[in-house]
Design a protein around this motif. Structure first.
Motif, PDB file in Angstrom:
ATOM      1  N   MET A  17     -84.445  -8.739   9.437  1.00 49.21           N
ATOM      2  CA  MET A  17     -84.951  -8.516   8.083  1.00 49.21           C
ATOM      3  C   MET A  17     -85.321  -7.048   7.871  1.00 49.21           C
ATOM      4  N   ASP A  18     -85.958  -6.423   8.893  1.00 43.97           N
ATOM      5  CA  ASP A  18     -86.344  -5.025   8.762  1.00 43.97           C
ATOM      6  C   ASP A  18     -85.128  -4.137   8.530  1.00 43.97           C
ATOM      7  N   GLN A  19     -84.031  -4.447   9.222  1.00 46.79           N
ATOM      8  CA  GLN A  19     -82.837  -3.621   9.078  1.00 46.79           C
ATOM      9  C   GLN A  19     -82.219  -3.764   7.696  1.00 46.79           C
ATOM     10  N   TRP A  20     -82.253  -4.966   7.134  1.00 43.15           N
ATOM     11  CA  TRP A  20     -81.705  -5.141   5.791  1.00 43.15           C
ATOM     12  C   TRP A  20     -82.602  -4.480   4.753  1.00 43.15           C
ATOM     13  N   ASN A  21     -83.911  -4.447   5.015  1.00 47.46           N
ATOM     14  CA  ASN A  21     -84.807  -3.696   4.132  1.00 47.46           C
ATOM     15  C   ASN A  21     -84.493  -2.206   4.199  1.00 47.46           C
ATOM     16  N   LEU A  22     -84.226  -1.733   5.424  1.00 48.10           N
ATOM     17  CA  LEU A  22     -83.853  -0.331   5.595  1.00 48.10           C
ATOM     18  C   LEU A  22     -82.549  -0.037   4.864  1.00 48.10           C
ATOM     19  N   LEU A  23     -81.600  -0.957   4.963  1.00 47.69           N
ATOM     20  CA  LEU A  23     -80.325  -0.791   4.264  1.00 47.69           C
ATOM     21  C   LEU A  23     -80.546  -0.672   2.761  1.00 47.69           C
ATOM     22  N   SER A  24     -81.413  -1.522   2.233  1.00 45.31           N
ATOM     23  CA  SER A  24     -81.707  -1.487   0.801  1.00 45.31           C
ATOM     24  C   SER A  24     -82.373  -0.175   0.406  1.00 45.31           C
ATOM     25  N   ASN A  25     -83.320   0.277   1.232  1.00 48.29           N
ATOM     26  CA  ASN A  25     -84.024   1.526   0.930  1.00 48.29           C
ATOM     27  C   ASN A  25     -83.085   2.725   0.954  1.00 48.29           C
ATOM     28  N   LEU A  26     -82.223   2.778   1.962  1.00 47.25           N
ATOM     29  CA  LEU A  26     -81.290   3.897   2.064  1.00 47.25           C
ATOM     30  C   LEU A  26     -80.276   3.874   0.929  1.00 47.25           C
ATOM     31  N   SER A  27     -79.884   2.681   0.536  1.00 48.16           N
ATOM     32  CA  SER A  27     -78.927   2.557  -0.555  1.00 48.16           C
ATOM     33  C   SER A  27     -79.497   3.110  -1.853  1.00 48.16           C
ATOM     34  N   HIS A  28     -80.805   2.928  -2.037  1.00 47.84           N
ATOM     35  CA  HIS A  28     -81.434   3.399  -3.265  1.00 47.84           C
ATOM     36  C   HIS A  28     -81.851   4.868  -3.192  1.00 47.84           C
ATOM     37  N   LYS A  30     -72.961   5.568   1.649  1.00 48.21           N
ATOM     38  CA  LYS A  30     -74.386   5.892   1.547  1.00 48.21           C
ATOM     39  C   LYS A  30     -75.040   5.974   2.923  1.00 48.21           C
ATOM     40  N   LEU A  31     -74.678   5.061   3.808  1.00 44.29           N
ATOM     41  CA  LEU A  31     -75.237   5.093   5.159  1.00 44.29           C
ATOM     42  C   LEU A  31     -74.765   6.332   5.918  1.00 44.29           C
ATOM     43  N   LEU A  32     -73.500   6.673   5.752  1.00 44.54           N
ATOM     44  CA  LEU A  32     -72.979   7.867   6.419  1.00 44.54           C
ATOM     45  C   LEU A  32     -73.698   9.117   5.918  1.00 44.54           C
ATOM     46  N   LEU A  33     -73.924   9.201   4.625  1.00 47.09           N
ATOM     47  CA  LEU A  33     -74.639  10.348   4.065  1.00 47.09           C
ATOM     48  C   LEU A  33     -76.069  10.414   4.595  1.00 47.09           C
ATOM     49  N   SER A  34     -76.704   9.258   4.735  1.00 47.45           N
ATOM     50  CA  SER A  34     -78.070   9.225   5.264  1.00 47.45           C
ATOM     51  C   SER A  34     -78.115   9.723   6.700  1.00 47.45           C
ATOM     52  N   ILE A  35     -77.131   9.329   7.493  1.00 47.28           N
ATOM     53  CA  ILE A  35     -77.061   9.796   8.878  1.00 47.28           C
ATOM     54  C   ILE A  35     -76.870  11.309   8.920  1.00 47.28           C
ATOM     55  N   ARG A  41     -81.447   4.828  14.587  1.00 49.10           N
ATOM     56  CA  ARG A  41     -81.691   3.671  13.717  1.00 49.10           C
ATOM     57  C   ARG A  41     -80.629   3.567  12.637  1.00 49.10           C
ATOM     58  N   TYR A  42     -80.317   4.683  12.011  1.00 47.00           N
ATOM     59  CA  TYR A  42     -79.346   4.677  10.917  1.00 47.00           C
ATOM     60  C   TYR A  42     -77.939   4.364  11.425  1.00 47.00           C
ATOM     61  N   THR A  43     -77.585   4.937  12.569  1.00 44.18           N
ATOM     62  CA  THR A  43     -76.248   4.703  13.119  1.00 44.18           C
ATOM     63  C   THR A  43     -76.086   3.251  13.548  1.00 44.18           C
ATOM     64  N   GLU A  44     -77.127   2.688  14.153  1.00 43.57           N
ATOM     65  CA  GLU A  44     -77.083   1.273  14.532  1.00 43.57           C
ATOM     66  C   GLU A  44     -76.940   0.386  13.301  1.00 43.57           C
ATOM     67  N   LEU A  45     -77.639   0.748  12.236  1.00 42.75           N
ATOM     68  CA  LEU A  45     -77.550  -0.023  10.996  1.00 42.75           C
ATOM     69  C   LEU A  45     -76.136   0.046  10.422  1.00 42.75           C
ATOM     70  N   VAL A  52     -64.513  -1.122  14.408  1.00 48.52           N
ATOM     71  CA  VAL A  52     -64.041  -0.021  15.258  1.00 48.52           C
ATOM     72  C   VAL A  52     -63.083   0.876  14.478  1.00 48.52           C
ATOM     73  N   LYS A  53     -62.176   0.263  13.754  1.00 44.80           N
ATOM     74  CA  LYS A  53     -61.204   1.030  12.966  1.00 44.80           C
ATOM     75  C   LYS A  53     -61.897   1.848  11.884  1.00 44.80           C
ATOM     76  N   CYS A  54     -62.844   1.222  11.186  1.00 40.37           N
ATOM     77  CA  CYS A  54     -63.557   1.919  10.112  1.00 40.37           C
ATOM     78  C   CYS A  54     -64.394   3.064  10.669  1.00 40.37           C
ATOM     79  N   PHE A  55     -65.062   2.824  11.798  1.00 35.43           N
ATOM     80  CA  PHE A  55     -65.894   3.867  12.400  1.00 35.43           C
ATOM     81  C   PHE A  55     -65.032   5.056  12.827  1.00 35.43           C
ATOM     82  N   SER A  56     -63.862   4.769  13.364  1.00 35.91           N
ATOM     83  CA  SER A  56     -62.941   5.843  13.749  1.00 35.91           C
ATOM     84  C   SER A  56     -62.499   6.643  12.527  1.00 35.91           C
ATOM     85  N   ASN A  57     -62.252   5.941  11.430  1.00 38.57           N
ATOM     86  CA  ASN A  57     -61.852   6.626  10.199  1.00 38.57           C
ATOM     87  C   ASN A  57     -62.981   7.490   9.643  1.00 38.57           C
ATOM     88  N   LEU A  58     -64.219   7.027   9.819  1.00 39.08           N
ATOM     89  CA  LEU A  58     -65.364   7.827   9.383  1.00 39.08           C
ATOM     90  C   LEU A  58     -65.435   9.139  10.158  1.00 39.08           C
TER      91      LEU A  58
END
Length: 235
Positions: A1-12, A135-140, A171-175, A190-196
């Motif tokens: 739950m904490d991680q999904w809250n973090l996801l929501s916060n970073l998204s906003h 958004k997560l990549l930008l946060s990292i 924390r952000y990379t794990e999320l 794995v494919k998406c992470f490689s593309n990032l």
């Protein structure tokens, strides 16, 4: 739950859709013009500057970033904002299909170097990610401690609390990884992470190639100053 809250916060933290709405408005304006009047250099450059201004949100609205010392925030701003600005704005260009118009490259070519245009085209081929991933990549990237391959006369400055920053990175990379696995399964993640990673290499190449584009360098310098002033006022 904490991680999904973090996801929501970073998204906003950085409402990418506000940038998207600006981009969509720009495209409607341009397409309404006669073909020969579309995507001239002046409105295109102004549009780029407006989008770059939006990158401040990712820093100003992030609680973890605000928790850092003033010096550490300043160091990270100076070392990451070009990559944040380049990645976020190019993602908007991709979403509004601006890269599909050769006249866009013609307009930018008037105020940029040929190597910079070539590097921009390479980014355009590597931006097919969903909005949450971006958004997560930008946060990292906001907390990136890497010294990118851009040579300047600026003296290297050490962060005062590197452990705190590395913890935030982890924390952000794990999320991001968990989100990718949740959405695409392990193989797709794995494919998406490689593309990032490939996308980040392309962004870094663009930063190197645009070092001599003075109006863009000046814009980033001003953006750092304004963001620092805002953060200081809000402390």
């Amino acid at each position: 739950m904490d991680q999904w809250n973090l996801l929501s916060n970073l998204s906003h933290c950085y409402d990418e859709y506000s940038g998207l709405s600006i981009g969509e408005h720009f495209m409607r304006q341009q397409i309404s013009l006669p073909i020969k009047m579309r995507f001239k250099s002046t409105p295109v450059i102004e549009f780029i500057k407006i989008l770059l201004n939006e990158t401040q949100r990712l820093y100003k609205n992030n609680r973890d970033f605000l928790s850092l010392s003033t010096d550490d925030r300043s160091i990270l701003l100076h070392t990451t904002i070009k990559h944040i600005g380049s990645l976020s704005s190019n993602f908007i260009y991709h979403k509004i299909q601006l890269f599909s118009y050769p006249s866009y490259y013609d307009a930018v070519g008037i105020v940029a170097t040929p190597p910079a245009i070539a590097a921009t085209k390479r980014i355009a081929d590597r931006l097919d990610f969903d909005i949450i991933v971006m958004k997560l990549l930008l946060s990292i990237l906001c907390f990136s401690t890497n010294q990118y391959t851009v040579y300047s006369n600026s003296r290297s400055v050490n962060l005062s609390n590197i452990k705190q920053i590395l913890h935030i990175q982890s924390r952000y990379t794990e999320l991001l990884w968990q989100y990718l696995v949740y959405k695409y399964n392990f193989q797709g993640a794995v494919k998406c992470f490689s593309n990032l990673i490939r996308c980040l290499f392309a962004v870094n190449d663009t930063i190197v190639k645009t070092e001599e584009v003075q109006w863009l360098t000046d814009k980033f310098d001003l953006l750092v100053q304004k963001t620092e002033q805002t953060l200081t006022i809000n402390d």
